[in-house]
Design a protein around this motif. Structure first.
Motif, PDB file in Angstrom:
ATOM      1  N   VAL A  45      -1.056 -12.949 -26.310  1.00  0.00           N
ATOM      2  CA  VAL A  45      -2.105 -13.600 -27.092  1.00  0.00           C
ATOM      3  C   VAL A  45      -2.257 -12.986 -28.477  1.00  0.00           C
ATOM      4  O   VAL A  45      -2.242 -13.712 -29.478  1.00  0.00           O
ATOM      5  CB  VAL A  45      -3.440 -13.597 -26.318  1.00  0.00           C
ATOM      6  CG1 VAL A  45      -4.573 -14.131 -27.189  1.00  0.00           C
ATOM      7  CG2 VAL A  45      -3.321 -14.429 -25.041  1.00  0.00           C
ATOM      8  N   PRO A  46      -2.415 -11.654 -28.607  1.00  0.00           N
ATOM      9  CA  PRO A  46      -2.548 -11.092 -29.961  1.00  0.00           C
ATOM     10  C   PRO A  46      -1.348 -11.402 -30.850  1.00  0.00           C
ATOM     11  O   PRO A  46      -1.500 -11.733 -32.037  1.00  0.00           O
ATOM     12  CB  PRO A  46      -2.690  -9.590 -29.709  1.00  0.00           C
ATOM     13  CG  PRO A  46      -3.213  -9.482 -28.314  1.00  0.00           C
ATOM     14  CD  PRO A  46      -2.574 -10.609 -27.572  1.00  0.00           C
ATOM     15  N   GLY A  47      -0.143 -11.313 -30.273  1.00  0.00           N
ATOM     16  CA  GLY A  47       1.048 -11.592 -31.065  1.00  0.00           C
ATOM     17  C   GLY A  47       1.106 -13.039 -31.519  1.00  0.00           C
ATOM     18  O   GLY A  47       1.459 -13.329 -32.674  1.00  0.00           O
ATOM     19  N   LEU A  48       0.771 -13.954 -30.641  1.00  0.00           N
ATOM     20  CA  LEU A  48       0.796 -15.369 -31.006  1.00  0.00           C
ATOM     21  C   LEU A  48      -0.284 -15.700 -32.027  1.00  0.00           C
ATOM     22  O   LEU A  48      -0.077 -16.560 -32.902  1.00  0.00           O
ATOM     23  CB  LEU A  48       0.626 -16.229 -29.760  1.00  0.00           C
ATOM     24  CG  LEU A  48       1.833 -16.273 -28.820  1.00  0.00           C
ATOM     25  CD1 LEU A  48       1.459 -16.887 -27.480  1.00  0.00           C
ATOM     26  CD2 LEU A  48       2.991 -17.053 -29.451  1.00  0.00           C
ATOM     27  N   LEU A  49      -1.418 -15.031 -31.940  1.00  0.00           N
ATOM     28  CA  LEU A  49      -2.456 -15.260 -32.944  1.00  0.00           C
ATOM     29  C   LEU A  49      -2.005 -14.808 -34.323  1.00  0.00           C
ATOM     30  O   LEU A  49      -2.377 -15.406 -35.337  1.00  0.00           O
ATOM     31  CB  LEU A  49      -3.745 -14.533 -32.546  1.00  0.00           C
ATOM     32  CG  LEU A  49      -4.580 -15.193 -31.448  1.00  0.00           C
ATOM     33  CD1 LEU A  49      -5.696 -14.260 -31.002  1.00  0.00           C
ATOM     34  CD2 LEU A  49      -5.155 -16.522 -31.927  1.00  0.00           C
ATOM     35  N   ARG A  50      -1.178 -13.775 -34.360  1.00  0.00           N
ATOM     36  CA  ARG A  50      -0.718 -13.250 -35.649  1.00  0.00           C
ATOM     37  C   ARG A  50       0.397 -14.078 -36.258  1.00  0.00           C
ATOM     38  O   ARG A  50       0.558 -14.084 -37.493  1.00  0.00           O
ATOM     39  CB  ARG A  50      -0.230 -11.802 -35.486  1.00  0.00           C
ATOM     40  CG  ARG A  50      -1.317 -10.776 -35.243  1.00  0.00           C
ATOM     41  CD  ARG A  50      -0.765  -9.373 -35.377  1.00  0.00           C
ATOM     42  NE  ARG A  50       0.288  -9.097 -34.411  1.00  0.00           N
ATOM     43  CZ  ARG A  50       0.090  -8.549 -33.213  1.00  0.00           C
ATOM     44  NH1 ARG A  50      -1.142  -8.227 -32.839  1.00  0.00           N
ATOM     45  NH2 ARG A  50       1.107  -8.324 -32.402  1.00  0.00           N
ATOM     46  N   SER A  51       1.183 -14.748 -35.425  1.00  0.00           N
ATOM     47  CA  SER A  51       2.433 -15.327 -35.915  1.00  0.00           C
ATOM     48  C   SER A  51       2.498 -16.838 -35.694  1.00  0.00           C
ATOM     49  O   SER A  51       2.635 -17.305 -34.557  1.00  0.00           O
ATOM     50  CB  SER A  51       3.619 -14.653 -35.215  1.00  0.00           C
ATOM     51  OG  SER A  51       4.833 -15.287 -35.559  1.00  0.00           O
ATOM     52  N   ALA A  71      -3.332 -26.577 -20.805  1.00  0.00           N
ATOM     53  CA  ALA A  71      -4.523 -25.737 -20.983  1.00  0.00           C
ATOM     54  C   ALA A  71      -4.111 -24.287 -21.098  1.00  0.00           C
ATOM     55  O   ALA A  71      -3.020 -23.888 -20.677  1.00  0.00           O
ATOM     56  CB  ALA A  71      -5.479 -25.910 -19.800  1.00  0.00           C
ATOM     57  N   LEU A  72      -5.005 -23.491 -21.659  1.00  0.00           N
ATOM     58  CA  LEU A  72      -4.937 -22.047 -21.533  1.00  0.00           C
ATOM     59  C   LEU A  72      -6.059 -21.620 -20.601  1.00  0.00           C
ATOM     60  O   LEU A  72      -7.112 -22.262 -20.532  1.00  0.00           O
ATOM     61  CB  LEU A  72      -5.086 -21.353 -22.884  1.00  0.00           C
ATOM     62  CG  LEU A  72      -3.982 -21.601 -23.912  1.00  0.00           C
ATOM     63  CD1 LEU A  72      -4.206 -20.716 -25.145  1.00  0.00           C
ATOM     64  CD2 LEU A  72      -2.593 -21.371 -23.338  1.00  0.00           C
ATOM     65  N   ARG A  96      -9.286 -19.006 -29.447  1.00  0.00           N
ATOM     66  CA  ARG A  96      -8.658 -19.083 -30.782  1.00  0.00           C
ATOM     67  C   ARG A  96      -7.203 -19.542 -30.675  1.00  0.00           C
ATOM     68  O   ARG A  96      -6.740 -20.377 -31.460  1.00  0.00           O
ATOM     69  CB  ARG A  96      -8.712 -17.723 -31.478  1.00  0.00           C
ATOM     70  CG  ARG A  96     -10.085 -17.278 -31.929  1.00  0.00           C
ATOM     71  CD  ARG A  96      -9.970 -16.005 -32.755  1.00  0.00           C
ATOM     72  NE  ARG A  96     -11.270 -15.454 -33.076  1.00  0.00           N
ATOM     73  CZ  ARG A  96     -11.873 -14.487 -32.389  1.00  0.00           C
ATOM     74  NH1 ARG A  96     -11.262 -13.940 -31.350  1.00  0.00           N
ATOM     75  NH2 ARG A  96     -13.068 -14.056 -32.746  1.00  0.00           N
ATOM     76  N   LEU A  97      -6.488 -18.962 -29.716  1.00  0.00           N
ATOM     77  CA  LEU A  97      -5.080 -19.320 -29.565  1.00  0.00           C
ATOM     78  C   LEU A  97      -4.936 -20.775 -29.147  1.00  0.00           C
ATOM     79  O   LEU A  97      -4.050 -21.482 -29.659  1.00  0.00           O
ATOM     80  CB  LEU A  97      -4.414 -18.400 -28.539  1.00  0.00           C
ATOM     81  CG  LEU A  97      -2.935 -18.678 -28.275  1.00  0.00           C
ATOM     82  CD1 LEU A  97      -2.115 -18.588 -29.557  1.00  0.00           C
ATOM     83  CD2 LEU A  97      -2.379 -17.725 -27.220  1.00  0.00           C
ATOM     84  N   ALA A  98      -5.778 -21.238 -28.233  1.00  0.00           N
ATOM     85  CA  ALA A  98      -5.715 -22.641 -27.832  1.00  0.00           C
ATOM     86  C   ALA A  98      -5.879 -23.547 -29.042  1.00  0.00           C
ATOM     87  O   ALA A  98      -5.120 -24.505 -29.232  1.00  0.00           O
ATOM     88  CB  ALA A  98      -6.788 -22.938 -26.787  1.00  0.00           C
ATOM     89  N   GLY A  99      -6.865 -23.235 -29.871  1.00  0.00           N
ATOM     90  CA  GLY A  99      -7.061 -24.032 -31.075  1.00  0.00           C
ATOM     91  C   GLY A  99      -5.846 -24.016 -31.982  1.00  0.00           C
ATOM     92  O   GLY A  99      -5.447 -25.052 -32.533  1.00  0.00           O
ATOM     93  N   ALA A 100      -5.240 -22.841 -32.134  1.00  0.00           N
ATOM     94  CA  ALA A 100      -4.072 -22.715 -33.007  1.00  0.00           C
ATOM     95  C   ALA A 100      -2.864 -23.460 -32.448  1.00  0.00           C
ATOM     96  O   ALA A 100      -1.981 -23.881 -33.210  1.00  0.00           O
ATOM     97  CB  ALA A 100      -3.731 -21.239 -33.218  1.00  0.00           C
ATOM     98  N   LEU A 101      -2.811 -23.611 -31.114  1.00  0.00           N
ATOM     99  CA  LEU A 101      -1.691 -24.312 -30.482  1.00  0.00           C
ATOM    100  C   LEU A 101      -1.961 -25.811 -30.327  1.00  0.00           C
ATOM    101  O   LEU A 101      -1.104 -26.540 -29.825  1.00  0.00           O
ATOM    102  CB  LEU A 101      -1.413 -23.711 -29.103  1.00  0.00           C
ATOM    103  CG  LEU A 101      -0.813 -22.304 -29.083  1.00  0.00           C
ATOM    104  CD1 LEU A 101      -0.853 -21.730 -27.669  1.00  0.00           C
ATOM    105  CD2 LEU A 101       0.611 -22.310 -29.620  1.00  0.00           C
ATOM    106  N   GLY A 102      -3.142 -26.249 -30.708  1.00  0.00           N
ATOM    107  CA  GLY A 102      -3.489 -27.660 -30.560  1.00  0.00           C
ATOM    108  C   GLY A 102      -3.879 -28.037 -29.148  1.00  0.00           C
ATOM    109  O   GLY A 102      -3.841 -29.215 -28.782  1.00  0.00           O
ATOM    110  N   VAL A 103      -4.269 -27.050 -28.342  1.00  0.00           N
ATOM    111  CA  VAL A 103      -4.692 -27.287 -26.966  1.00  0.00           C
ATOM    112  C   VAL A 103      -6.203 -27.440 -26.964  1.00  0.00           C
ATOM    113  O   VAL A 103      -6.919 -26.583 -27.493  1.00  0.00           O
ATOM    114  CB  VAL A 103      -4.278 -26.109 -26.045  1.00  0.00           C
ATOM    115  CG1 VAL A 103      -4.798 -26.319 -24.627  1.00  0.00           C
ATOM    116  CG2 VAL A 103      -2.765 -25.951 -26.051  1.00  0.00           C
TER     117      VAL A 103
END
Length: 314
Positions: A45-51, A71-72, A96-103
């Motif tokens: 999760v932290p890595g995906l949020l950064r990149s 879903a996440l 946050r990650l879900a939003g960034a992935l369009g989920v």
């Protein structure tokens, strides 16, 4: 309605092997767990949020198998009286990650706070007697749960999340249908249900009736089964033995189909459809006696038959 896979079911597999398995069993979607109750074996999760590039690569690998990301999952106890800051942080990072992935759907628990300010252990209230239990329950809902969820819902909305799918689970303030409906009424329609029949079964509820009562509220479904053992007649369904004690417990999580047959699962599908749900049946494997890969494959076969039987009856 279609089959999906909660990837923690096969936590020992690599991401690519997990996605290959999902494709091979005929799933159309996957669900990644990354809350405090998961080791998050398949996503960082932290890595995906950064990149942004890492997020794009993850979506490419999913789509490359003909899958989508349903879903996440942020399950944990974000209202824990000692660890709430850490656990809430994980929930918000998953959002946050879900939003960034369009989920647009995040699966999570309601959380369970202490019974009074200063306590260090969560307190699960399941009875109205003696009278102090009612006071604890009122404190939890009014002083902790509702203020927290009002803030979380606003945060999730700002991140593009449309549904916070709350799972009815033991040792959480929301563990049954009335709890979901109470939280939804207080917070708004962003609060929905993740309907996992396995927990309702061992708590004595009927998932078919629950599907009826949650018509229009179900946003996600976990396909997980429970078998009530004969010894429950003596032990009761309240059983503190841990999951590995399969031969002693009054109930056990089992592979889909080993607790309830194909006709039961077809009826479950029918009731979900009648309530307006046409989403994923996300396989969650927690059978202590069956290997994850084998259990997932077996569950998918039962669910395919159930979907076919339901379609034939329409």
């Amino acid at each position: 309605m279609h089959i999906g896979l909660l990837t923690d079911s096969v936590a020992s597999l690599s991401l690519d092997d997990t996605l290959d398995l999902a494709r091979d069993i005929g799933a159309r979607s996957v669900e990644f767990a990354a809350g405090d109750w998961s080791t998050s074996p398949h996503i960082d999760v932290p890595g995906l949020l950064r990149s942004e590039s890492d997020r794009a690569e993850l979506l490419r690998r999913i789509a490359g198998r003909g899958l989508d990301l349903a879903a996440l999952n942020a399950s944990g106890n974000q209202l824990h009286p000692v660890h709430h800051i850490e656990y809430d942080g994980k929930v918000r990072d998953v959002i946050r990650l879900a939003g960034a992935l369009g989920v647009t759907t995040v699966v999570l628990m309601s959380g369970l706070p202490a019974g009074a300010p200063g306590d260090t252990v969560p307190n699960w209230i399941t009875t109205s007697w003696p009278p102090e239990t009612t006071r604890v329950h009122d404190y939890q809902w009014n002083d902790v749960v509702l203020p927290y969820w009002a803030d979380l819902a606003a945060f999730a909305t700002a991140e593009g999340i449309e549904r916070l799918a709350v799972e009815m689970h033991a040792n959480q303030v929301v563990f049954s249908v009335p709890g979901v409906l109470r939280l939804r009424e207080a917070i708004g329609p962003i609060v929905a249900a993740n309907l996992d029949p396995s927990h309702l079964l061992w708590m004595g509820a009927d998932p078919l009736a629950a599907a009826d009562a949650l018509a229009g509220v179900v946003a996600h479904v976990h396909a997980k089964d429970t078998r009530i053992e004969e010894r429950a007649a003596v032990r009761s369904l309240l059983d503190p033995l841990t999951v590995p004690h399969v031969d002693e417990r009054s109930w056990n999580f089992v592979t889909v189909g080993r607790g309830h047959d194909v006709r039961w699962w077809a009826a479950f599908v029918d009731r979900l459809r009648a309530g307006g749900y046409d989403g994923v049946l996300s396989i969650e494997h927690e059978d202590a006696r069956v290997d994850g890969v084998d259990g997932v494959r077996e569950a998918a076969g039962v669910l395919r038959d159930a979907l076919d039987l339901s379609d034939a009856d329409r």
